[in-house]
Design a protein around this motif. Structure first.
Motif, PDB file in Angstrom:
ATOM      1  N   ARG A   4      77.114  20.239 -37.841  1.00 28.01           N
ATOM      2  CA  ARG A   4      78.376  20.910 -38.172  1.00 28.01           C
ATOM      3  C   ARG A   4      79.522  20.094 -37.578  1.00 28.01           C
ATOM      4  NH1 ARG A   4      76.906  26.126 -39.832  1.00 28.01           N
ATOM      5  NH2 ARG A   4      74.968  26.933 -38.924  1.00 28.01           N
TER       6      ARG A   4
ATOM      7  N   GLU B 175      79.991  29.813 -40.032  1.00 29.28           N
ATOM      8  CA  GLU B 175      78.969  29.415 -39.072  1.00 29.28           C
ATOM      9  C   GLU B 175      77.872  30.478 -39.047  1.00 29.28           C
ATOM     10  OE1 GLU B 175      81.759  27.347 -39.353  1.00 29.28           O
ATOM     11  OE2 GLU B 175      82.591  28.693 -37.859  1.00 29.28           O
TER      12      GLU B 175
ATOM     13  N   SER C 201      73.953  30.649 -38.107  1.00 28.13           N
ATOM     14  CA  SER C 201      72.865  29.918 -37.466  1.00 28.13           C
ATOM     15  C   SER C 201      71.580  30.736 -37.520  1.00 28.13           C
ATOM     16  CB  SER C 201      73.214  29.607 -36.002  1.00 28.13           C
ATOM     17  OG  SER C 201      74.359  28.782 -35.918  1.00 28.13           O
ATOM     18  N   ARG C 202      70.462  30.031 -37.506  1.00 31.35           N
ATOM     19  CA  ARG C 202      69.168  30.702 -37.618  1.00 31.35           C
ATOM     20  C   ARG C 202      68.435  30.672 -36.285  1.00 31.35           C
ATOM     21  NH1 ARG C 202      68.157  32.405 -42.476  1.00 31.35           N
ATOM     22  NH2 ARG C 202      69.229  31.472 -44.262  1.00 31.35           N
TER      23      ARG C 202
ATOM     24  N   GLY D 137      66.764  27.618 -34.511  1.00 31.54           N
ATOM     25  CA  GLY D 137      67.293  26.394 -35.093  1.00 31.54           C
ATOM     26  C   GLY D 137      67.896  25.462 -34.053  1.00 31.54           C
TER      27      GLY D 137
ATOM     28  N   GLU E 158      70.938  22.567 -33.619  1.00 34.96           N
ATOM     29  CA  GLU E 158      72.183  22.169 -34.265  1.00 34.96           C
ATOM     30  C   GLU E 158      72.954  21.188 -33.386  1.00 34.96           C
ATOM     31  OE1 GLU E 158      72.816  26.472 -36.545  1.00 34.96           O
ATOM     32  OE2 GLU E 158      74.478  25.599 -35.410  1.00 34.96           O
TER      33      GLU E 158
ATOM     34  N   TRP F  69      76.880  20.129 -33.009  1.00 31.89           N
ATOM     35  CA  TRP F  69      78.265  20.454 -33.375  1.00 31.89           C
ATOM     36  C   TRP F  69      79.154  19.292 -32.933  1.00 31.89           C
ATOM     37  CZ3 TRP F  69      80.114  26.190 -32.993  1.00 31.89           C
ATOM     38  CH2 TRP F  69      79.167  27.023 -33.594  1.00 31.89           C
TER      39      TRP F  69
ATOM     40  N   VAL G 261      69.194  27.724 -30.925  1.00 28.93           N
ATOM     41  CA  VAL G 261      69.455  29.159 -31.031  1.00 28.93           C
ATOM     42  C   VAL G 261      68.251  29.899 -30.449  1.00 28.93           C
ATOM     43  CG1 VAL G 261      70.248  30.996 -32.547  1.00 28.93           C
ATOM     44  CG2 VAL G 261      70.802  28.622 -33.091  1.00 28.93           C
TER      45      VAL G 261
ATOM     46  N   ILE H 280      74.183  35.154 -36.501  1.00 22.67           N
ATOM     47  CA  ILE H 280      72.815  34.709 -36.300  1.00 22.67           C
ATOM     48  C   ILE H 280      71.909  35.410 -37.316  1.00 22.67           C
ATOM     49  CG2 ILE H 280      70.937  34.444 -34.648  1.00 22.67           C
ATOM     50  CD1 ILE H 280      73.496  32.984 -33.871  1.00 22.67           C
TER      51      ILE H 280
END
Length: 586
Positions: free
Chosen positions: A423, A453, A455-456, A459, A461, A463, A546, A584
């Motif tokens: 991201r 935004e 998110s899972r 996950g 990520e 940024w 996450v 989320i």
């Protein structure tokens, strides 16, 4: 050493103010008799002596004792300096008589849940500071001072996260996302210093400056034995304020552009520093090692702390998310708003009777401003007074504390075979025709724009924050998750804004916007974070998963409730558009 031995210059780096406009503002405010409370033009505080009040210790409450605790917000009066009349504040406490600024230090144990009911007993129909109606804010229909408490740094279900629209008043008005005042904190994160503060939509800056802040300490067996404890462990909550002669807080009543935002100012910088609710206090210490857990609770002020004694340095052992992999010895500490630093200072090599001044040399705005003038470029914060190791009638104090060479495991980076979501976000400002900053945004979006935004759970990520605001750093805070800092990399902002280069091309390529290779974080920033400084003219990269800080699943449903958020923690920016939702999903 007495009196305010420094002064503030006209602030220009953030707002890019042009002189004709400031002349207009000054003439306007002279006509209304409010020159002393004009944005960036406030009259100085009364002259106050340095280091005449001892450092207070806020009351402590064990919130992991299995009880349901009630913390309430009240309007109080509190003495902030020996020579200053009592100041009206909003403050947390278990009762009106025990409410204090800062609020009680809440002590928790890792993986031992705590339950707190947050109540609002502030009976004012209007806020003690001007509320700017041109920016989105709570605006309760029956008046009052709305509040909602965010426990900054906690892994928690979003219904208990202090969503800005979950506010409530003593007059029974509630925000559109309000569910409950009874919060449950799992305390599942690693031992660390957190803090709680108000997070109400559009007036976070007002409520925090008014006093609604406090420290929250999570303890656990993960910390190595031997670190300084008891009276050798001190929490420092640092803020800045400006005062009127009657003791009240001087806060802008005329905004940076009254035709657009009558009261909003892009930043609030007070000319006095308070530590634990006292202006320029002193702390008596023995020739021992002390652990200082420092919170920069200021609205916009960065801190670069140093000490006047040549033998003294800061041994940094931790940051937002707990202990570092190893201690780092530093001559100075730079701390962004909302950031926490855990450090040890060794007074054993200092002669008794020494007076050691802790000063701040961070410019305003940070890092590109020149907004402070003093004889040496430093502003006092507090003083240490070193006592004899043996006091009359006492046995000599023996220091048995120690700081191990290894403190914690280094946070993991990218998991093996992880699928990474990238991201990127631009950090920008809007300016009016005369060059005054009027709004600040993330990816040119506001809080009210659709959620982008999502998110899972589980996950990974990366940024990337692209800071296009000249000379101004932004401390970016993510709710729910901790992260690690990956790198910083300078860019050619002019070419980027004109579309003449690409961030997809690496440094050295002809079409690349990068003007240098990536810079890795310094060892003192290798730990877990929930605030990162996005430097101007740079791409700042962070990596997050996450999951809980341990890498396991959250001990609650992170997909339920109103959702989370991320924002700039310069509170005047957060209140005026620099805040975005974070959802989320499974």
């Amino acid at each position: 050493m007495a009196g305010n031995g420094f002064k503030f210059m006209s602030f220009s780096g953030l707002a890019r103010i042009r002189m004709p406009f400031m002349v207009f503002v000054q003439l306007l405010t002279l006509a209304t008799g409010q020159l002393s409370s004009v944005c960036f033009q406030m009259s100085p505080s009364p002259k106050l002596a340095f280091f005449v009040d001892p450092l207070p210790t806020p009351p402590s409450i064990n919130v992991s004792d299995g009880r349901n605790h009630v913390i309430k917000a009240f309007k109080i009066k509190q003495k902030l300096h020996r020579d200053l009349p009592s100041t009206e504040l909003y403050a947390y406490g278990t009762s009106e008589s025990t409410a204090s600024y800062p609020g009680p230090t809440l002590e928790a144990r890792r993986n031992v849940p705590s339950r707190i009911r947050w109540e609002n007993h502030i009976a004012d129909r209007q806020h003690m500071f001007p509320v700017d109606p041109t920016i989105a804010w709570a605006d309760p229909p029956n008046g009052g001072v709305p509040t909602v408490t965010h426990l900054h740094g906690m892994e928690v279900e979003s219904v208990y996260d202090g969503n800005p629209e979950s506010w409530f008043t003593t007059f029974n008005d509630t925000g559109p996302k309000f569910v409950t005042q009874d919060y449950a904190y799992p305390n599942s994160l690693l031992p660390s210093l957190l803090w709680y503060h108000d997070h109400t939509m559009g007036i976070t800056r007002l409520n925090v400056i008014a006093g609604l802040v406090g420290a929250y300490v999570v303890r656990g067996p993960e910390e190595p034995p031997g670190l300084p404890t008891g009276q050798q462990e001190v929490v420092l909550v640092i803020q800045d304020k400006q005062f009127l002669a009657n003791g009240s807080i001087n806060f802008p009543s005329v905004g940076i552009d009254p035709s657009l935002h009558p009261d909003w100012c892009p930043a609030y910088f007070g000319d006095t520093i308070l530590v634990n609710g006292k202006v320029w206090p002193y702390l008596q210490v023995r020739p021992l090692q002390y652990r200082f857990r420092i919170l920069n609770g200021a609205s916009e002020r960065y801190l670069t702390l140093s000490m006047s004694h040549r033998r003294l340095k800061f041994l940094k052992i931790g940051t937002d998310g707990g202990l570092l992999p190893r201690p780092v010895l530093l001559r100075s500490l730079t701390i962004s708003p909302a950031e926490r630093v855990d450090c040890v200072i060794d007074f054993r090599r200092v002669r008794p009777g020494a007076r050691i001044i802790v000063s701040n040399s961070a410019p305003l705005p940070f890092p590109g401003g020149g907004g402070i003038q003093s004889s040496d470029g430093k502003v006092p914060v507090m003083q240490f007074r070193v006592l004899e190791s043996r006091q009359p009638g006492e046995e000599p104090v023996v220091d048995v504390s120690t700081v191990p060479a290894r403190l914690a495991k280094r946070p993991p980076l990218v998991p093996h075979n992880a699928s990474i979501v990238y991201r990127h976000f631009t950090l920008t400002e809007s300016v009016n025709p005369v060059g005054v900053s009027t709004d600040l945004m993330l990816q040119n979006r506001t809080w009210e724009d659709p959620v982008t935004e999502v998110s899972r759970i589980g996950g990974t990520e990366i940024w990337q924050f692209i800071n296009l605001t000249p000379g101004l750093a932004h401390p970016i805070h993510l709710h729910l998750v901790k992260f690690v800092v990956l790198s910083f990399q300078s860019i050619d902002v002019t070419r980027f804004e004109r579309g003449l280069c690409s961030l997809n091309e690496s440094f050295g390529r002809r079409d690349s916007c990068f003007v240098e290779p990536p810079r890795l974080p310094e060892p003192e920033d290798w730990g877990w974070k929930d605030v990162v400084t996005a430097w101007p003219g740079n791409v700042t990269r962070i990596l997050l998963r996450v999951t809980s800080q341990s890498g396991s699943k959250f001990p609650f449903d992170a997909t339920s409730g109103p959702g989370y958020l991320w924002h700039c923690h310069l509170l005047s920016h957060e209140d005026n558009a620099m805040m975005r939702p974070l959802i989320i999903q499974r």
